[in-house]
Design an enzyme around this catalytic site. Structure first.
Site, PDB file in Angstrom:
ATOM      1  CE1 TYR A 162      -3.264   2.883   0.481  1.00  0.00           C
ATOM      2  CE2 TYR A 162      -2.641   2.971   2.809  1.00  0.00           C
ATOM      3  CZ  TYR A 162      -3.334   3.488   1.731  1.00  0.00           C
ATOM      4  OH  TYR A 162      -4.098   4.606   1.894  1.00  0.00           O
ATOM      5  CG  ASP A 255       9.937  -5.491  -3.460  1.00  0.00           C
ATOM      6  OD1 ASP A 255       8.754  -5.493  -3.054  1.00  0.00           O
ATOM      7  OD2 ASP A 255      10.559  -4.456  -3.748  1.00  0.00           O
TER       8      ASP A 255
END
Ligand code: ADP
Length: 304
Positions: A162, A255
């Site tokens: 987000y 990630d």
């Protein structure tokens, strides 16, 4: 069906070197994950929209160098990749300035239709940033296609990542994330992002809400604290992460964790083992500056 297709935006990165000198790089959440997946030997394609400029050429060259398939990448005649600059603050913190509103990737799935080969992969990986940068119509179209893809046996992995400034308002981000989670097989969420997105100060409230979604596979990352896994809405299973005493830069921690986690799951490891692999990857990345760590440094530091 074979391999993973990651969808999203890669940007030009300008990082402080010796001020006023900046270092040029290329990075983006799903792009980082794609590169780390390839380093784990997973067949991976990156799906984005670039320009015809020399930075787009360099991005394609970097992907090819990292063994990431570029056949799903299209190129706009005029638009360019987005750009961001990392600013070091006096207290050791960092902030980011972005120039990405007119990037080529913004046209993904509106002016540029999803490439046919995209839905031939065994898994599709996307993030909340992927969803935030494309148009509402493109999102709706993508969701329809993902539903169809899953009905044909495809699997979807999603990290909500987000970033408030990419959304017109919080409610749109909440609705879109909720919709995407309904189409998700493996959710890789970060507790901080969840609390920000849903305005939840209490971790227990976030965890109760997430578990009640009854997702097939849900991982909650919590920085240095154990990650939590829930399968089919079952009890939380705490999975310790590797201790890192020398944290240099946490860019791309989530990630790279996702890359390690998904690579292990694709090789049939159980969720706890996959968290361990994800945490080893992230642990290596955060001991170095930047999102994409040199291959040698990465190979050395992510071993057990
Ligand atoms: P994000 O990068 O998406 O904000 P987190 O901060 O939760 O996500 O980090 C993702 C993963 O990176 C964690 O699950 C953990 O494996 C690893 N990690 C992040 N910070 C640390 C840290 N200080 N020490 C050890 N591991 C860390």
């Amino acid at each position: 069906m074979k391999g993973i297709a990651a969808i999203g935006e890669v940007m030009i990165e300008l990082a402080p070197l010796h001020p006023p000198t900046l270092r040029l790089g290329y990075a983006g959440d799903t792009y980082n994950t794609a590169i780390y997946l390839a380093r784990h030997g997973v067949p991976v394609s990156y799906c984005t929209h670039l320009g015809q400029d020399r930075h787009s050429d360099a991005i394609l060259a970097q992907l090819a160098h990292e063994q990431v398939n570029t056949q799903l990448i299209s190129r706009h005649p005029i638009r360019l990749p987005g750009l961001y600059m990392i600013n070091n603050l006096p207290d050791g913190e960092r902030e980011f300035s972005y120039w990405r509103d007119q990037s080529a990737a913004r046209l993904l799935f509106s002016e540029v239709q999803p490439p046919v080969g995209l839905f031939e992969h065994a898994m599709i990986y996307l993030s909340g940033i992927t969803l935030a940068i494309i148009s509402p119509e493109a999102r709706a179209h993508l969701f329809e296609q993902l539903a169809d893809y899953r009905a044909r046996g495809g699997r979807v992995a999603f990290d909500s990542n987000y970033r408030p400034r990419l959304w017109p308002d919080q409610a749109t981000a909440q609705n879109t994330t909720r919709q995407c989670l309904q189409l998700t097989d493996i959710a890789l969420l970060t507790l901080d992002d969840e609390q920000l997105l849903w305005g939840e100060a209490d971790e227990a409230i976030s965890l109760a809400r997430l578990r009640a979604l009854g997702l097939t596979e849900l991982v909650v990352k919590r920085g240095a604290k154990p990650a939590l896994v829930s399968e089919q809405g079952g009890d939380w299973q705490p999975c310790p992460v590797v201790k890192v005493s020398n944290v240099i830069d946490t860019t791309a921690a989530g990630d790279s964790f996702n890359a390690g986690y998904l690579s292990a799951r694709l090789m049939s490891a159980n969720c706890a083992t996959a968290v361990r692999t994800g945490a080893l990857c992230a642990g290596a990345v955060i001991q170095h500056k930047g999102a994409i760590v040199d291959r040698d440094a990465y190979n050395t530091s992510h071993q057990d």
